[in-house]
Design an enzyme around this catalytic site. Structure first.
Site, PDB file in Angstrom:
ATOM      1  N   SER A 199      54.287  13.035  42.330  1.00  0.00           N
ATOM      2  CA  SER A 199      52.844  13.272  42.490  1.00  0.00           C
ATOM      3  C   SER A 199      52.079  11.950  42.449  1.00  0.00           C
ATOM      4  CB  SER A 199      52.339  14.177  41.360  1.00  0.00           C
ATOM      5  OG  SER A 199      52.922  15.444  41.462  1.00  0.00           O
TER       6      SER A 199
ATOM      7  N   GLN B  98      47.073  20.572  44.489  1.00  0.00           N
ATOM      8  CA  GLN B  98      47.007  20.158  45.898  1.00  0.00           C
ATOM      9  C   GLN B  98      45.660  20.537  46.501  1.00  0.00           C
ATOM     10  OE1 GLN B  98      50.512  21.759  47.781  1.00  0.00           O
ATOM     11  NE2 GLN B  98      51.878  20.439  46.613  1.00  0.00           N
TER      12      GLN B  98
ATOM     13  N   ASP C 246      56.998  23.470  38.869  1.00  0.00           N
ATOM     14  CA  ASP C 246      58.212  23.069  39.606  1.00  0.00           C
ATOM     15  C   ASP C 246      59.485  23.207  38.764  1.00  0.00           C
ATOM     16  OD1 ASP C 246      56.739  22.481  41.874  1.00  0.00           O
ATOM     17  OD2 ASP C 246      56.406  20.405  41.269  1.00  0.00           O
TER      18      ASP C 246
HETATM   19  C1  S3P Z   1      51.805  18.910  43.239  1.00  0.00           C
HETATM   20  C2  S3P Z   1      51.264  20.098  42.901  1.00  0.00           C
HETATM   21  C3  S3P Z   1      52.039  21.344  42.755  1.00  0.00           C
HETATM   22  C4  S3P Z   1      53.537  21.097  42.741  1.00  0.00           C
HETATM   23  C5  S3P Z   1      53.955  20.058  43.731  1.00  0.00           C
HETATM   24  C6  S3P Z   1      53.246  18.751  43.475  1.00  0.00           C
HETATM   25  C7  S3P Z   1      50.911  17.730  43.345  1.00  0.00           C
HETATM   26  O1  S3P Z   1      51.706  22.195  43.827  1.00  0.00           O
HETATM   27  O2  S3P Z   1      54.246  22.285  42.952  1.00  0.00           O
HETATM   28  O3  S3P Z   1      55.339  19.838  43.666  1.00  0.00           O
HETATM   29  O4  S3P Z   1      51.412  16.583  43.333  1.00  0.00           O
HETATM   30  O5  S3P Z   1      49.698  17.914  43.421  1.00  0.00           O
HETATM   31  P1  S3P Z   1      50.409  23.157  43.717  1.00  0.00           P
HETATM   32  O6  S3P Z   1      49.286  22.287  43.370  1.00  0.00           O
HETATM   33  O7  S3P Z   1      50.205  23.787  45.067  1.00  0.00           O
HETATM   34  O8  S3P Z   1      50.759  24.166  42.667  1.00  0.00           O
END
Ligand code: S3P
Length: 448
Positions: A29, A180, A331
């Site tokens: 991330s 996200q 995750d």
């Molecule tokens: C992430 C947010 C998560 C996660 C992904 C990484 C990020 O998704 O599952 O592997 O870096 O913002 P969501 O925000 O859709 O839950």
């Protein structure tokens, strides 16, 4: 795309014990965000510890394609990624479609950044990413003035997005707790005059907020409701290129951690693991199950806490994991399900609807991974119930469905299962943890 050629199967056999000290790769991330914010900043951003997995390399390519200078430098053995940005709102129209391979995060965050620039870009990915919903990102970006020029199947890739010439600041309540969605809105909001606000009912990972602050933006986050947050960003800041040190990824650390917990006699040390409380739901859950995970050498960099973790094999017991914890370990449910299978008693994991829209339908895929290895498991609505019996028969062939975390979870299970566990394809592990196989072998895992 990540996959070229034949699938690469692998088998994990019961091993002696896992011992040793390792640093898992940089946080995925934070790696994506450092490249994107570097590309939106003025001046040089120097990133050390960047995850060089396929997902992040695709984001680096995309940032080059919109005009940032992105270089990998070897400074006397230390790898530093240098990004010279185009400035807020300064992206150029890319000459070709942006291909994000397997990565939902790279794709969705860059959509947000593009939405705040007066350019048009086409987004594409592999068949896993093409099947994932993008409407959740497009809805708020359209409110901010971006336009979807073309899309597939109700908001899926490939799609073409025209960024807003004059982006509007909005107040947006996210329909699901998703970093996200939040990040896409904030990145678009960088180009909007005035204050862009995101409200979430359950707090999701806050790396975008912390890094925006580090790059000089004015951003405030306050509690909202029982578990939520309200985040307000002042638009049109001058982001300054900054140094970023990427800590080790707790979501990658999860695999050796669970492997050590379930393999008798194990004792491992993981260094520099990021311990941001919005990412450590798995550690809290495993400790409730009886896991020995000790933290030491705690410190922080640019607002991100990290620590050294010592993990020893432990007798685990089944527990109930509340739905409210899901955003902080979204995750990690696959590998938690593996730990639960080795525990005594049932583990009930509640509120897992978001698992259905990850790299694969992880709810179904987790259940299938366990079932084929002799574990009793049930899906009840959005809940997953694993009946732990203290050991796992194993002997199954696990379908990875283009999903790195299924492949790694199944191999972890094989470290301690009675009979070997096989996965049909390990290629996608390279999206997030390219050295997973040799690193686990270095700790004592038997993969062949
Ligand atoms: C992430 C947010 C998560 C996660 C992904 C990484 C990020 O998704 O599952 O592997 O870096 O913002 P969501 O925000 O859709 O839950």
């Amino acid at each position: 795309m990540t996959h070229s050629g034949q699938p690469t199967p692998l088998e994990a056999r019961k091993c002696q014990s896992l011992t040793g000290r390792v640093r898992v790769p940089g946080d995925k991330s934070i790696s994506h965000r450092s490249l994107i914010l570097g590309a939106l900043a003025v001046g040089e951003t120097r990133i050390s510890g960047l995850l060089e997995g396929q997902d992040v390399l695709n984001t680096a390519k995309a940032m080059r394609a919109v005009g940032a200078r992105v270089e990998r430098m070897d400074e006397k053995g230390a790898i530093v990624w240098s990004v010279r940005g185009a400035g807020t709102g300064g992206f150029a129209t890319p000459a070709a479609p942006l291909d994000f391979g397997n990565s939902g995060t790279g794709c969705r965050l860059v959509m947000g950044a593009v939405a705040g620039c007066p350019i048009t870009a086409t987004f594409d990915g592999d068949s896993s990413l093409r099947s994932r919903p993008m409407r959740r990102i497009l809805d708020p970006l359209e409110l901010m003035g971006a336009r979807v020029i073309s899309q597939s199947d109700g908001g899926r890739l490939p799609l073409t997005l025209a960024g807003a010439r004059d982006p509007l600041p909005i107040v947006y309540r996210t329909p699901v707790a998703s970093a996200q969605i939040k990040s896409a809105v904030l990145l678009a909001g960088l180009s909007a005059p005035g204050i862009t606000t995101v409200i979430e009912n359950e707090a999701s990972r806050d790396h975008t907020e912390l890094m925006l602050k580090h790059f000089g933006a004015s951003i405030v986050s306050v509690p909202d409701g029982a578990h939520g947050r309200k985040i307000s960003l002042t638009g049109q800041p001058e982001l300054r290129g900054s140094d970023v040190v990427v800590p080790a990824d707790p979501s990658s650390a999860a695999f050796p951690i669970v492997a050590a917990l379930i393999t008798p006699g194990s004792d491992i040390i993981l260094t520099d693991v990021m311990t941001n409380p919005l990412r450590t739901g798995l550690f809290a859950t495993l400790r409730e199950m009886g896991a020995s995970i000790e933290e030491s050498e705690t410190r922080s960099d640019a607002g991100e806490p990290m620590a050294q973790l010592r993990v020893r094999a432990s007798r685990l017991r089944g527990i109930e994991v509340p739905a409210a914890r899901a955003p902080s370990m979204i995750d990690e449910y696959l590998v938690l399900a593996v730990a639960a299978a080795f525990a005594e008693g049932s583990t009930v994991m509640r509120g897992l609807q978001e698992l259905r829209v990850k790299e694969s339908d992880r709810l179904e895929a987790t259940a299938a991974m366990l079932r084929v290895n002799g574990v009793k498991v049930e899906i009840d609505g959005d809940d997953l119930i694993v009946e732990g019996r203290g050991h796992v028969p194993g002997g199954g062939l696990v379908a990875t469905h283009m999903d790195h975390r299924i492949a790694m979870s199944a191999l972890v299970m094989g470290c301690a299962a009675d009979a070997p566990v096989k996965v049909d394809d390990t290629a996608f592990i390279a999206t997030s943890f390219p050295d997973f196989i040799p690193m686990m072998q270095q700790l004592g895992a038997e993969f062949a």
